[in-house]
Motif scaffolding. Sequence first.
Motif, PDB file in Angstrom:
ATOM      1  N   GLY A 172       0.826  -1.198   0.000  1.00  0.00           N
ATOM      2  CA  GLY A 172       0.000   0.000   0.000  1.00  0.00           C
ATOM      3  C   GLY A 172       0.852   1.235   0.000  1.00  0.00           C
ATOM      4  O   GLY A 172       2.003   1.216  -0.433  1.00  0.00           O
ATOM      5  N   GLY A 173       0.290   2.334   0.493  1.00  0.00           N
ATOM      6  CA  GLY A 173       1.061   3.556   0.455  1.00  0.00           C
ATOM      7  C   GLY A 173       0.385   4.699   1.179  1.00  0.00           C
ATOM      8  O   GLY A 173      -0.615   4.526   1.899  1.00  0.00           O
ATOM      9  N   LEU A 174       0.953   5.853   0.988  1.00  0.00           N
ATOM     10  CA  LEU A 174       0.409   7.101   1.505  1.00  0.00           C
ATOM     11  C   LEU A 174       0.206   8.040   0.328  1.00  0.00           C
ATOM     12  O   LEU A 174       1.158   8.319  -0.411  1.00  0.00           O
ATOM     13  N   ALA A 175      -1.016   8.499   0.139  1.00  0.00           N
ATOM     14  CA  ALA A 175      -1.297   9.490  -0.897  1.00  0.00           C
ATOM     15  C   ALA A 175      -1.175  10.871  -0.260  1.00  0.00           C
ATOM     16  O   ALA A 175      -1.979  11.248   0.590  1.00  0.00           O
ATOM     17  N   TRP A 176      -0.143  11.624  -0.666  1.00  0.00           N
ATOM     18  CA  TRP A 176       0.139  12.935  -0.081  1.00  0.00           C
ATOM     19  C   TRP A 176      -0.479  14.046  -0.924  1.00  0.00           C
ATOM     20  O   TRP A 176      -0.436  14.001  -2.160  1.00  0.00           O
ATOM     21  N   PHE A 177      -1.016  15.063  -0.253  1.00  0.00           N
ATOM     22  CA  PHE A 177      -1.604  16.222  -0.918  1.00  0.00           C
ATOM     23  C   PHE A 177      -1.102  17.499  -0.264  1.00  0.00           C
ATOM     24  O   PHE A 177      -0.851  17.539   0.946  1.00  0.00           O
ATOM     25  N   HIS A 178      -0.980  18.538  -1.089  1.00  0.00           N
ATOM     26  CA  HIS A 178      -0.486  19.828  -0.626  1.00  0.00           C
ATOM     27  C   HIS A 178      -1.621  20.842  -0.639  1.00  0.00           C
ATOM     28  O   HIS A 178      -2.282  21.030  -1.661  1.00  0.00           O
ATOM     29  N   LEU A 179      -1.844  21.489   0.492  1.00  0.00           N
ATOM     30  CA  LEU A 179      -2.842  22.546   0.588  1.00  0.00           C
ATOM     31  C   LEU A 179      -2.140  23.877   0.346  1.00  0.00           C
ATOM     32  O   LEU A 179      -1.435  24.386   1.204  1.00  0.00           O
ATOM     33  N   ARG A 180      -2.309  24.427  -0.837  1.00  0.00           N
ATOM     34  CA  ARG A 180      -1.586  25.633  -1.230  1.00  0.00           C
ATOM     35  C   ARG A 180      -2.113  26.872  -0.493  1.00  0.00           C
ATOM     36  O   ARG A 180      -3.259  26.920  -0.040  1.00  0.00           O
ATOM     37  N   ALA A 181      -1.292  27.893  -0.456  1.00  0.00           N
ATOM     38  CA  ALA A 181      -1.668  29.129   0.224  1.00  0.00           C
ATOM     39  C   ALA A 181      -2.829  29.835  -0.465  1.00  0.00           C
ATOM     40  O   ALA A 181      -3.578  30.591   0.158  1.00  0.00           O
ATOM     41  N   ASP A 182      -3.000  29.581  -1.791  1.00  0.00           N
ATOM     42  CA  ASP A 182      -4.092  30.240  -2.513  1.00  0.00           C
ATOM     43  C   ASP A 182      -5.418  29.511  -2.345  1.00  0.00           C
ATOM     44  O   ASP A 182      -6.420  29.856  -2.980  1.00  0.00           O
ATOM     45  N   GLY A 183      -5.443  28.483  -1.497  1.00  0.00           N
ATOM     46  CA  GLY A 183      -6.687  27.764  -1.248  1.00  0.00           C
ATOM     47  C   GLY A 183      -6.863  26.543  -2.103  1.00  0.00           C
ATOM     48  O   GLY A 183      -7.846  25.820  -1.948  1.00  0.00           O
ATOM     49  N   GLY A 184      -5.935  26.299  -3.024  1.00  0.00           N
ATOM     50  CA  GLY A 184      -6.025  25.105  -3.863  1.00  0.00           C
ATOM     51  C   GLY A 184      -5.405  23.895  -3.195  1.00  0.00           C
ATOM     52  O   GLY A 184      -4.604  24.008  -2.279  1.00  0.00           O
ATOM     53  N   MET A 185      -5.808  22.724  -3.658  1.00  0.00           N
ATOM     54  CA  MET A 185      -5.276  21.472  -3.110  1.00  0.00           C
ATOM     55  C   MET A 185      -4.767  20.633  -4.266  1.00  0.00           C
ATOM     56  O   MET A 185      -5.509  20.285  -5.179  1.00  0.00           O
ATOM     57  N   GLU A 186      -3.493  20.289  -4.244  1.00  0.00           N
ATOM     58  CA  GLU A 186      -2.908  19.566  -5.361  1.00  0.00           C
ATOM     59  C   GLU A 186      -2.287  18.253  -4.899  1.00  0.00           C
ATOM     60  O   GLU A 186      -1.713  18.185  -3.813  1.00  0.00           O
ATOM     61  N   PRO A 187      -2.426  17.190  -5.714  1.00  0.00           N
ATOM     62  CA  PRO A 187      -1.742  15.929  -5.394  1.00  0.00           C
ATOM     63  C   PRO A 187      -0.236  16.168  -5.366  1.00  0.00           C
ATOM     64  O   PRO A 187       0.309  16.822  -6.257  1.00  0.00           O
ATOM     65  N   LEU A 188       0.405  15.690  -4.342  1.00  0.00           N
ATOM     66  CA  LEU A 188       1.842  15.884  -4.204  1.00  0.00           C
ATOM     67  C   LEU A 188       2.612  14.665  -4.694  1.00  0.00           C
ATOM     68  O   LEU A 188       3.409  14.746  -5.627  1.00  0.00           O
TER      69      LEU A 188
END
Length: 540
Positions: free
Chosen positions: A180-196
Amino acid sequence: MWALALLVSIWTGQGLSVERYERKTISYVGFVWRATLQARRMTDEQAGMLLEALKRRIVDEMPRFDYEPLPPALTERFVEEAGAEDSLSVEEVGEVLTETVAPTIVRILDMKKEMKAKGLVSEEERRSFVVRKAKELGITAEHLEKVMNSAYLFLPVVTGYERKVKEEKEKKTVSYSLRGGLAWFHLRADGGMEPLKVVEAHGRGLAEPDSTYKWMGRKLKGDEYAFLRAADWMAKNLAVRTAELEEFRLKGEVVDAGWSWVEFNLGKAEGLFVDQRFRVFEDYEEGGKVRRAKKGFFFVRQVGDRISRGKVIIGSYEPGMYVREFPRIGIDLVPRFYLAPLMVKTDVLSYAGKKGELKLSGDTLSVPSLELALQANSARYTGIPQSFLTVGLYFGLAPVKDAKLKLGDEEKKAVGLCIGGYLGVMKKYYIKRLAFVGEVRYQLHRLTFTRSFKEEQELSYSQEERLLSLCGGLEVALREDLNFGICAGYTVGKGDGWTEKWSQKVKGEEREETYKFTGPEVDRRGAFFGLHLVYSPPTL
């Protein structure tokens, strides 16, 4: 020291910029998503065990992060939609997470910007705003504030789950294999959320189901212990893979350096530990472009509050150079070839067992042997640099003079097989690339002659002994994760207790008899010599 660090910062600020790790705040989804039909064989209890292992390895043992769990109210839609799918890859799970959890988190981040725009300065105004918005989202004000302060989140995912039970003769084992794994995501300062990034790993555990084992102060049955071993190993591998992500890799700069030592601006707050590896880089300008050159690597030796000290292995450094973490699992793989002493002493050419007969002459050999060892670095727990616990398995061929096995009217030549294993403790001391090595081993060694005969009969004669070995050596660091070495040592131990083993298959059933007797003395005392490689993998 602090003055020097300040001068380095001013100097680098006037030229090329120097990287520095900034502490991250992490949120995580507080459940394990079983993303495939195979993974859904995992019980809820086992999923909880895996989550605890991940929390221990990722949360508790990586102080570089601050952690906050996501409230269940934020993840309910994700669970519902992802559960409608029969099979999902880790990447596909990440897409569903982005569609379901991300919008609410983005709304929370928008609220943070709204608070700033409205100029809510007083604690009372701010608190009133947070409580009102939390009610709109259906979560508590406390949880809302935690999410607002987060920059990254991860979702634990299981894509592979397998349980196997094997029965061989009177021994029964159970094994678990997880992926399995860890799905990491980044919460950007502009309010967007992007897959890391999606980091993946595996884990495996093995035990005897009817036995009792100790695990973190608890007594467990074999089945539960085997699963916990697999879960813990997978979590340990995922911790290394997480540390390899560029956003989470520890980075700093050299503040002072000498021929064999280096000081750099990372410390206890980032979770540094003894023998952690760091590579050193330098940026330079060439043809109007900024290029990066690798200068070498070092091991952490002393961990300070803000400034730590390392032992230089490769390269020479100057203040202002980059230091970047080089994550490893902490267990080295060591393939080795060596020549081991073996002497067979006998005044009799034949030894009769209960079923057959062993014939051989006295002989002195240097047995060519292959070994595979694991060296587990214990410095993180003991504070002693370059200290290891070792375990190894080996085998070699021993063509003892005139060795033959006789059963009934059949007589066949036989070649001795030397097999064994050991446990040991090891210490290394580096002077730049060169490492001096010392090791003490407690060994179990067996010399066996085996042949098959007519009517599906098999006959073997074995002599087994416990040994003590002292070993010394020299190694050269070829790069950050690879050493080449030579070793020499002396082994003590001899014995003359033999075991005859006879077996025969009759109509699908196997008959077996053993017989112990005094036979030729096998003397393993003497010097041994070998060559080896030491590889430090990122995961196992």
